[in-house]
Scaffold this motif. Structure first.
Motif, PDB file in Angstrom:
ATOM      1  N   UNK A   1      -3.186   2.500  -9.556  1.00 15.39           N
ATOM      2  CA  UNK A   1      -3.488   1.140  -9.111  1.00 15.39           C
ATOM      3  C   UNK A   1      -2.256   0.446  -8.555  1.00 15.39           C
ATOM      4  N   UNK A   2      -1.085   0.751  -9.100  1.00 14.76           N
ATOM      5  CA  UNK A   2       0.154   0.152  -8.583  1.00 14.76           C
ATOM      6  C   UNK A   2       0.721   0.929  -7.404  1.00 14.76           C
ATOM      7  N   UNK A   3       0.425   2.209  -7.314  1.00 14.80           N
ATOM      8  CA  UNK A   3       1.056   3.052  -6.297  1.00 14.80           C
ATOM      9  C   UNK A   3       0.147   3.348  -5.105  1.00 14.80           C
ATOM     10  N   UNK A   4      -1.151   3.512  -5.332  1.00 13.39           N
ATOM     11  CA  UNK A   4      -2.056   3.944  -4.276  1.00 13.39           C
ATOM     12  C   UNK A   4      -2.865   2.786  -3.691  1.00 13.39           C
ATOM     13  N   UNK A   5      -3.786   2.264  -4.480  1.00 12.05           N
ATOM     14  CA  UNK A   5      -4.654   1.193  -3.982  1.00 12.05           C
ATOM     15  C   UNK A   5      -5.291   0.471  -5.159  1.00 12.05           C
ATOM     16  N   UNK A   6      -5.850  -0.673  -4.866  1.00 12.08           N
ATOM     17  CA  UNK A   6      -6.606  -1.436  -5.857  1.00 12.08           C
ATOM     18  C   UNK A   6      -7.662  -2.217  -5.096  1.00 12.08           C
ATOM     19  N   UNK A   7      -8.629  -2.744  -5.817  1.00 16.48           N
ATOM     20  CA  UNK A   7      -9.655  -3.571  -5.203  1.00 16.48           C
ATOM     21  C   UNK A   7      -9.354  -5.047  -5.447  1.00 16.48           C
ATOM     22  N   UNK A   8      -9.647  -5.865  -4.452  1.00 20.99           N
ATOM     23  CA  UNK A   8      -9.394  -7.304  -4.536  1.00 20.99           C
ATOM     24  C   UNK A   8     -10.562  -7.952  -5.281  1.00 20.99           C
ATOM     25  N   UNK A   9     -10.498  -7.913  -6.607  1.00 22.19           N
ATOM     26  CA  UNK A   9     -11.614  -8.373  -7.427  1.00 22.19           C
ATOM     27  C   UNK A   9     -11.952  -9.857  -7.220  1.00 22.19           C
ATOM     28  N   UNK A  10     -10.971 -10.769  -7.122  1.00 22.97           N
ATOM     29  CA  UNK A  10     -11.333 -12.180  -6.892  1.00 22.97           C
ATOM     30  C   UNK A  10     -12.131 -12.375  -5.595  1.00 22.97           C
ATOM     31  N   UNK A  11     -11.732 -11.701  -4.531  1.00 24.26           N
ATOM     32  CA  UNK A  11     -12.468 -11.847  -3.267  1.00 24.26           C
ATOM     33  C   UNK A  11     -13.842 -11.182  -3.348  1.00 24.26           C
TER      34      UNK A  11
ATOM     35  N   UNK B   1      -4.064  -2.111  -0.160  1.00 26.20           N
ATOM     36  CA  UNK B   1      -3.248  -0.906   0.006  1.00 26.20           C
ATOM     37  C   UNK B   1      -1.915  -1.100  -0.701  1.00 26.20           C
ATOM     38  N   UNK B   2      -1.642  -0.255  -1.668  1.00 25.21           N
ATOM     39  CA  UNK B   2      -0.343  -0.244  -2.336  1.00 25.21           C
ATOM     40  C   UNK B   2       0.613   0.639  -1.515  1.00 25.21           C
ATOM     41  N   UNK B   3       1.887   0.756  -1.924  1.00 22.78           N
ATOM     42  CA  UNK B   3       2.879   1.413  -1.058  1.00 22.78           C
ATOM     43  C   UNK B   3       2.499   2.790  -0.536  1.00 22.78           C
ATOM     44  N   UNK B   4       1.932   3.662  -1.379  1.00 25.28           N
ATOM     45  CA  UNK B   4       1.632   5.012  -0.910  1.00 25.28           C
ATOM     46  C   UNK B   4       0.533   5.008   0.149  1.00 25.28           C
ATOM     47  N   UNK B   5      -0.499   4.193  -0.041  1.00 22.64           N
ATOM     48  CA  UNK B   5      -1.557   4.113   0.967  1.00 22.64           C
ATOM     49  C   UNK B   5      -1.046   3.420   2.227  1.00 22.64           C
ATOM     50  N   UNK B   6      -0.216   2.375   2.085  1.00 22.70           N
ATOM     51  CA  UNK B   6       0.341   1.707   3.269  1.00 22.70           C
ATOM     52  C   UNK B   6       1.165   2.682   4.094  1.00 22.70           C
ATOM     53  N   UNK B   7       1.939   3.516   3.418  1.00 18.54           N
ATOM     54  CA  UNK B   7       2.754   4.498   4.148  1.00 18.54           C
ATOM     55  C   UNK B   7       1.867   5.513   4.864  1.00 18.54           C
ATOM     56  N   UNK B   8       0.738   5.872   4.239  1.00 18.00           N
ATOM     57  CA  UNK B   8      -0.181   6.819   4.853  1.00 18.00           C
ATOM     58  C   UNK B   8      -0.821   6.216   6.103  1.00 18.00           C
ATOM     59  N   UNK B   9      -1.072   4.908   6.078  1.00 13.67           N
ATOM     60  CA  UNK B   9      -1.747   4.231   7.185  1.00 13.67           C
ATOM     61  C   UNK B   9      -0.792   3.751   8.266  1.00 13.67           C
ATOM     62  N   UNK B  10       0.511   3.721   7.975  1.00 14.84           N
ATOM     63  CA  UNK B  10       1.483   3.153   8.902  1.00 14.84           C
ATOM     64  C   UNK B  10       2.330   4.258   9.510  1.00 14.84           C
ATOM     65  N   UNK B  11       2.251   4.386  10.803  1.00 16.13           N
ATOM     66  CA  UNK B  11       3.120   5.334  11.484  1.00 16.13           C
ATOM     67  C   UNK B  11       3.716   4.675  12.704  1.00 16.13           C
ATOM     68  N   UNK B  12       5.017   4.769  12.867  1.00 18.13           N
ATOM     69  CA  UNK B  12       5.980   5.427  11.977  1.00 18.13           C
ATOM     70  C   UNK B  12       6.348   4.522  10.806  1.00 18.13           C
ATOM     71  N   UNK B  13       6.833   5.120   9.742  1.00 21.08           N
ATOM     72  CA  UNK B  13       7.330   4.360   8.598  1.00 21.08           C
ATOM     73  C   UNK B  13       8.247   5.252   7.782  1.00 21.08           C
TER      74      UNK B  13
END
Length: 313
Positions: A90-100, A132-144
């Motif tokens: 949840x801290x490294x990959x992804x989480x869901x925006x429960x309030x929204x 998107x937590x850091x690992x997912x953001x890095x996967x989605x962002x190129x280059x990074x």
């Protein structure tokens, strides 16, 4: 979309790589980060072969700064994941925006759309609510450039998760399916060696050991990062720090502390190092009470005189 002049746009890959280790070394040094040939080669191979580079060594030797320098050299954003004990997906990959999601659910129910359970579930677990937590953001962002900092502080379960990601460059979100990155980011992993990292993770990476630089390179680092500091102050501070490293301290100072000490002394108007200023600013170079007290008990005047003359500590 084509360019107005009809020419093909420059390939982003060409902008984010270097032709040779020497070219990448020049780019890194243009950011103010000095590297030797071995590190330049390791960085070049990490970029060219899409292999993570595993940086291990004492704290304060420039491991984390390498990732920032690579991001600057490659003109790419730096995405940082700070590891700690107990870190999980949840801290490294992804989480869901429960309030929204909850807000959306209330709006749907108020509008009468809450009866279609399947449609509502698809809406709630759509990419718009995915954080998107850091690992997912890095996967989605190129280059990074992805920095996984202090991996030795995480547990073995997190190492296994990271190893799977580095091997496949995919992340499975049960509600959405498998997310795959088009191109992997440049990855820098750091470890202060507080514990041994599993061999399986190291085998996936290129390895580089970070040691304290030699005297000339450390002075060059200070002069490069702090150009307003006088050469005499840079030399004397570097010699004094190296003398402190030779002592039996709980936490010997690294290059980061050399820079902090020189910067603090310069801020106080110093052009050279003396015992009074050194004593007053020990907190910028030593981070344990016991180390400060031990150093204060030394003959600082003699130690700094040796530093000024280039003598042995």
């Amino acid at each position: 979309m084509g360019r107005p002049d009809g020419q093909a746009a420059a390939d982003p890959t060409e902008r984010q790589t270097a032709e040779s280790p020497q070219a990448l070394r020049a780019r890194l040094e243009a950011t103010g980060y000095l590297v030797d040939e071995g590190l330049a080669v390791a960085c070049f191979l990490a970029v060219r072969l899409h292999r993570p580079i595993f940086c291990e060594g004492d704290a304060g030797t420039g491991k984390t700064a390498l990732a920032a320098a690579l991001a600057g050299a490659l003109e790419a954003p730096l995405i940082r994941l700070q590891c700690y004990e107990g870190i999980d997906a949840a801290q490294a990959l992804y989480d869901w925006d429960f309030p929204r999601q909850l807000l959306h659910l209330k709006v749907a129910e108020a509008g009468g759309a809450g009866s279609d359970t399947e449609l509502l579930e698809q809406q709630l677990y759509s990419p718009r609510f995915l954080i998107a937590r850091p690992l997912l953001r890095a996967l989605e962002t190129w280059p990074s450039v992805l920095l996984v900092d202090e991996i030795d502080r995480a547990d073995e379960e997190f190492e296994a998760l990271l190893l799977e990601l580095l091997s496949e460059w995919t992340i499975t979100v049960p509600e959405l399916g498998t997310l795959r990155g088009e191109r992997p980011p440049v990855v820098v992993l750091t470890s202060n060696r507080t514990r041994e990292v599993h061999d399986a993770l190291k085998r996936r990476c290129l390895y580089h050991w970070f040691d304290h630089p030699d005297f000339a390179r450390e002075v060059a680092i200070v002069r490069g990062r702090l150009p307003d500091v006088t050469e005499r102050l840079a030399v004397e501070v570097t010699r004094a720090v190296r003398a402190l490293r030779a002592r039996d301290l709980l936490k010997p100072p690294g290059v980061a502390e050399t820079l902090d000490w020189a910067e603090a002394l310069h801020a106080l108007g110093a052009t050279a190092l003396d015992a009074e200023l050194a004593t007053a600013t020990l907190g910028t170079v030593l981070k344990h009470h016991e180390d400060i007290e031990q150093t204060r008990a030394l003959d600082l005047t003699s130690l700094l005189a040796d530093a000024a003359s280039g003598g042995a500590p």
